[in-house]
Design a protein around this motif. Sequence first.
Motif, PDB file in Angstrom:
ATOM      1  N   SER A  65       0.826  -1.201   0.000  1.00 56.85           N
ATOM      2  CA  SER A  65       0.000   0.000   0.000  1.00 56.85           C
ATOM      3  C   SER A  65       0.865   1.259   0.000  1.00 56.85           C
ATOM      4  CB  SER A  65      -0.928   0.004   1.223  1.00 56.85           C
ATOM      5  OG  SER A  65      -1.632   1.218   1.293  1.00 56.85           O
ATOM      6  N   ARG A  66       1.882   1.272   0.824  1.00 58.59           N
ATOM      7  CA  ARG A  66       2.780   2.431   0.880  1.00 58.59           C
ATOM      8  C   ARG A  66       3.422   2.689  -0.479  1.00 58.59           C
ATOM      9  NH1 ARG A  66       6.433   2.986   6.227  1.00 58.59           N
ATOM     10  NH2 ARG A  66       5.285   4.838   6.805  1.00 58.59           N
ATOM     11  N   ALA A  67       3.793   1.624  -1.161  1.00 56.94           N
ATOM     12  CA  ALA A  67       4.436   1.770  -2.469  1.00 56.94           C
ATOM     13  C   ALA A  67       3.497   2.407  -3.495  1.00 56.94           C
ATOM     14  CB  ALA A  67       4.927   0.413  -2.968  1.00 56.94           C
ATOM     15  N   LYS A  68       2.201   2.191  -3.339  1.00 54.72           N
ATOM     16  CA  LYS A  68       1.227   2.768  -4.268  1.00 54.72           C
ATOM     17  C   LYS A  68       1.019   4.258  -4.036  1.00 54.72           C
ATOM     18  CE  LYS A  68      -1.494  -1.300  -5.378  1.00 54.72           C
ATOM     19  NZ  LYS A  68      -2.867  -1.829  -5.491  1.00 54.72           N
ATOM     20  N   GLY A  69       1.210   4.722  -2.811  1.00 57.33           N
ATOM     21  CA  GLY A  69       1.026   6.137  -2.517  1.00 57.33           C
ATOM     22  C   GLY A  69      -0.384   6.614  -2.818  1.00 57.33           C
ATOM     23  N   ALA A  70      -0.477   7.836  -3.286  1.00 62.07           N
ATOM     24  CA  ALA A  70      -1.778   8.453  -3.593  1.00 62.07           C
ATOM     25  C   ALA A  70      -2.144   8.201  -5.048  1.00 62.07           C
ATOM     26  CB  ALA A  70      -1.721   9.936  -3.290  1.00 62.07           C
ATOM     27  N   ASN A  71      -2.332   6.935  -5.384  1.00 60.98           N
ATOM     28  CA  ASN A  71      -2.552   6.547  -6.776  1.00 60.98           C
ATOM     29  C   ASN A  71      -3.988   6.706  -7.262  1.00 60.98           C
ATOM     30  OD1 ASN A  71      -3.422   4.387  -5.119  1.00 60.98           O
ATOM     31  ND2 ASN A  71      -3.155   2.944  -6.805  1.00 60.98           N
ATOM     32  N   LEU A  72      -4.932   6.987  -6.367  1.00 62.37           N
ATOM     33  CA  LEU A  72      -6.326   7.156  -6.766  1.00 62.37           C
ATOM     34  C   LEU A  72      -6.851   8.494  -6.251  1.00 62.37           C
ATOM     35  CD1 LEU A  72      -7.638   3.537  -6.076  1.00 62.37           C
ATOM     36  CD2 LEU A  72      -7.099   4.570  -8.286  1.00 62.37           C
ATOM     37  N   PRO A  73      -7.865   9.054  -6.922  1.00 63.61           N
ATOM     38  CA  PRO A  73      -8.338  10.401  -6.578  1.00 63.61           C
ATOM     39  C   PRO A  73      -8.783  10.581  -5.122  1.00 63.61           C
ATOM     40  CG  PRO A  73      -9.280   9.698  -8.666  1.00 63.61           C
ATOM     41  CD  PRO A  73      -8.563   8.510  -8.089  1.00 63.61           C
ATOM     42  N   GLY A  74      -9.476   9.617  -4.563  1.00 64.42           N
ATOM     43  CA  GLY A  74      -9.932   9.756  -3.184  1.00 64.42           C
ATOM     44  C   GLY A  74      -8.782   9.779  -2.199  1.00 64.42           C
ATOM     45  N   ILE A  75      -7.789   8.952  -2.434  1.00 64.50           N
ATOM     46  CA  ILE A  75      -6.601   8.913  -1.573  1.00 64.50           C
ATOM     47  C   ILE A  75      -5.827  10.219  -1.724  1.00 64.50           C
ATOM     48  CG2 ILE A  75      -4.424   7.717  -1.109  1.00 64.50           C
ATOM     49  CD1 ILE A  75      -5.842   5.167  -2.271  1.00 64.50           C
ATOM     50  N   LYS A  76      -5.655  10.667  -2.956  1.00 65.61           N
ATOM     51  CA  LYS A  76      -4.921  11.897  -3.223  1.00 65.61           C
ATOM     52  C   LYS A  76      -5.587  13.092  -2.540  1.00 65.61           C
ATOM     53  CE  LYS A  76      -3.078  14.756  -6.873  1.00 65.61           C
ATOM     54  NZ  LYS A  76      -3.173  15.190  -8.238  1.00 65.61           N
ATOM     55  N   ALA A  77      -6.904  13.189  -2.625  1.00 69.16           N
ATOM     56  CA  ALA A  77      -7.618  14.319  -2.013  1.00 69.16           C
ATOM     57  C   ALA A  77      -7.433  14.340  -0.499  1.00 69.16           C
ATOM     58  CB  ALA A  77      -9.104  14.251  -2.376  1.00 69.16           C
ATOM     59  N   PHE A  78      -7.464  13.162   0.130  1.00 66.47           N
ATOM     60  CA  PHE A  78      -7.260  13.092   1.573  1.00 66.47           C
ATOM     61  C   PHE A  78      -5.837  13.521   1.926  1.00 66.47           C
ATOM     62  CE2 PHE A  78      -6.155  10.875   5.508  1.00 66.47           C
ATOM     63  CZ  PHE A  78      -7.211  11.252   6.331  1.00 66.47           C
ATOM     64  N   PHE A  79      -4.865  12.979   1.230  1.00 64.79           N
ATOM     65  CA  PHE A  79      -3.470  13.312   1.501  1.00 64.79           C
ATOM     66  C   PHE A  79      -3.193  14.802   1.289  1.00 64.79           C
ATOM     67  CE2 PHE A  79      -1.436   8.848   0.663  1.00 64.79           C
ATOM     68  CZ  PHE A  79      -2.128   8.338   1.740  1.00 64.79           C
ATOM     69  N   GLU A  80      -3.838  15.409   0.298  1.00 65.31           N
ATOM     70  CA  GLU A  80      -3.601  16.823   0.003  1.00 65.31           C
ATOM     71  C   GLU A  80      -4.109  17.751   1.104  1.00 65.31           C
ATOM     72  OE1 GLU A  80      -5.289  17.310  -3.892  1.00 65.31           O
ATOM     73  OE2 GLU A  80      -3.394  16.815  -4.878  1.00 65.31           O
ATOM     74  N   ALA A  81      -5.034  17.278   1.924  1.00 65.19           N
ATOM     75  CA  ALA A  81      -5.557  18.095   3.030  1.00 65.19           C
ATOM     76  C   ALA A  81      -4.608  18.102   4.231  1.00 65.19           C
ATOM     77  CB  ALA A  81      -6.938  17.591   3.450  1.00 65.19           C
ATOM     78  N   ILE A  82      -3.628  17.220   4.218  1.00 70.75           N
ATOM     79  CA  ILE A  82      -2.671  17.103   5.321  1.00 70.75           C
ATOM     80  C   ILE A  82      -1.541  18.108   5.125  1.00 70.75           C
ATOM     81  CG2 ILE A  82      -0.966  15.568   6.394  1.00 70.75           C
ATOM     82  CD1 ILE A  82      -2.866  13.228   5.609  1.00 70.75           C
ATOM     83  N   ASP A  83      -1.261  18.864   6.179  1.00 73.06           N
ATOM     84  CA  ASP A  83      -0.167  19.842   6.128  1.00 73.06           C
ATOM     85  C   ASP A  83       1.182  19.131   6.165  1.00 73.06           C
ATOM     86  OD1 ASP A  83       0.925  22.518   6.194  1.00 73.06           O
ATOM     87  OD2 ASP A  83       1.378  22.149   8.303  1.00 73.06           O
ATOM     88  N   HIS A  84       1.381  18.269   7.169  1.00 66.14           N
ATOM     89  CA  HIS A  84       2.612  17.486   7.236  1.00 66.14           C
ATOM     90  C   HIS A  84       2.428  16.293   8.177  1.00 66.14           C
ATOM     91  CE1 HIS A  84       3.109  20.305  10.636  1.00 66.14           C
ATOM     92  NE2 HIS A  84       3.738  19.308  11.226  1.00 66.14           N
ATOM     93  N   VAL A  85       3.219  15.271   7.932  1.00 65.70           N
ATOM     94  CA  VAL A  85       3.223  14.079   8.776  1.00 65.70           C
ATOM     95  C   VAL A  85       4.138  14.357   9.969  1.00 65.70           C
ATOM     96  CG1 VAL A  85       3.867  11.637   8.920  1.00 65.70           C
ATOM     97  CG2 VAL A  85       2.696  12.513   6.887  1.00 65.70           C
ATOM     98  N   VAL A  86       3.645  14.059  11.156  1.00 70.18           N
ATOM     99  CA  VAL A  86       4.414  14.236  12.381  1.00 70.18           C
ATOM    100  C   VAL A  86       5.225  12.979  12.668  1.00 70.18           C
ATOM    101  CG1 VAL A  86       4.254  14.637  14.877  1.00 70.18           C
ATOM    102  CG2 VAL A  86       2.736  15.873  13.299  1.00 70.18           C
ATOM    103  N   SER A  87       4.570  11.813  12.541  1.00 65.48           N
ATOM    104  CA  SER A  87       5.254  10.544  12.773  1.00 65.48           C
ATOM    105  C   SER A  87       4.484   9.421  12.090  1.00 65.48           C
ATOM    106  CB  SER A  87       5.387  10.242  14.274  1.00 65.48           C
ATOM    107  OG  SER A  87       4.109  10.084  14.854  1.00 65.48           O
ATOM    108  N   ALA A  88       5.195   8.340  11.800  1.00 66.73           N
ATOM    109  CA  ALA A  88       4.578   7.159  11.201  1.00 66.73           C
ATOM    110  C   ALA A  88       5.246   5.933  11.803  1.00 66.73           C
ATOM    111  CB  ALA A  88       4.748   7.173   9.688  1.00 66.73           C
ATOM    112  N   GLU A  89       4.423   5.034  12.315  1.00 75.76           N
ATOM    113  CA  GLU A  89       4.936   3.817  12.936  1.00 75.76           C
ATOM    114  C   GLU A  89       4.126   2.620  12.468  1.00 75.76           C
ATOM    115  OE1 GLU A  89       6.200   4.084  17.140  1.00 75.76           O
ATOM    116  OE2 GLU A  89       5.086   5.978  17.096  1.00 75.76           O
ATOM    117  N   GLU A  90       4.727   1.467  12.644  1.00 74.99           N
ATOM    118  CA  GLU A  90       4.086   0.198  12.291  1.00 74.99           C
ATOM    119  C   GLU A  90       4.252  -0.756  13.466  1.00 74.99           C
ATOM    120  OE1 GLU A  90       4.838  -3.433   9.098  1.00 74.99           O
ATOM    121  OE2 GLU A  90       5.724  -1.485   8.715  1.00 74.99           O
ATOM    122  N   GLY A  91       3.201  -1.505  13.753  1.00 82.46           N
ATOM    123  CA  GLY A  91       3.263  -2.488  14.829  1.00 82.46           C
ATOM    124  C   GLY A  91       2.332  -3.642  14.532  1.00 82.46           C
ATOM    125  N   THR A  92       2.244  -4.552  15.483  1.00 85.59           N
ATOM    126  CA  THR A  92       1.338  -5.690  15.336  1.00 85.59           C
ATOM    127  C   THR A  92       0.437  -5.775  16.551  1.00 85.59           C
ATOM    128  OG1 THR A  92       2.962  -7.181  16.307  1.00 85.59           O
ATOM    129  CG2 THR A  92       2.905  -7.069  13.915  1.00 85.59           C
TER     130      THR A  92
END
Length: 99
Positions: A65-92
């Motif tokens: 999913s990360r590799a695809k990025g904002a490849n579709l209009p709905g995803i792109k529109a959501f991402f464009e509303a974000i000013d900046h990412v503060v942090s990103a983590e992954e867990g289980t």
Amino acid sequence: MTTVELTRFHVAPDQVRRLLAARPAMLADFRADRAGFLGARLVRLPGDDWLDIVHWRTAEDFAESRAKGANLPGIKAFFEAIDHVVSAEEGTIEDEEQS
């Protein structure tokens, strides 16, 4: 085990309506295009920060999913509303309920 993506990001006050309006289409695009997407919760934090909690079937699904990025209009529109990412983590998830 379910993989969890935790992304904290900043949204300018004048972009909150745009972010929330874009959310349904972003989720629809994820359901249609992202293998292993199980669901997401959006949490508003104090100030202008938000936390997106996304569940993935596997770490590999999340990586794809990360590799695809904002490849579709709905995803792109959501991402464009974000000013900046503060942090990103992954867990289980270690305490999944058994049915």
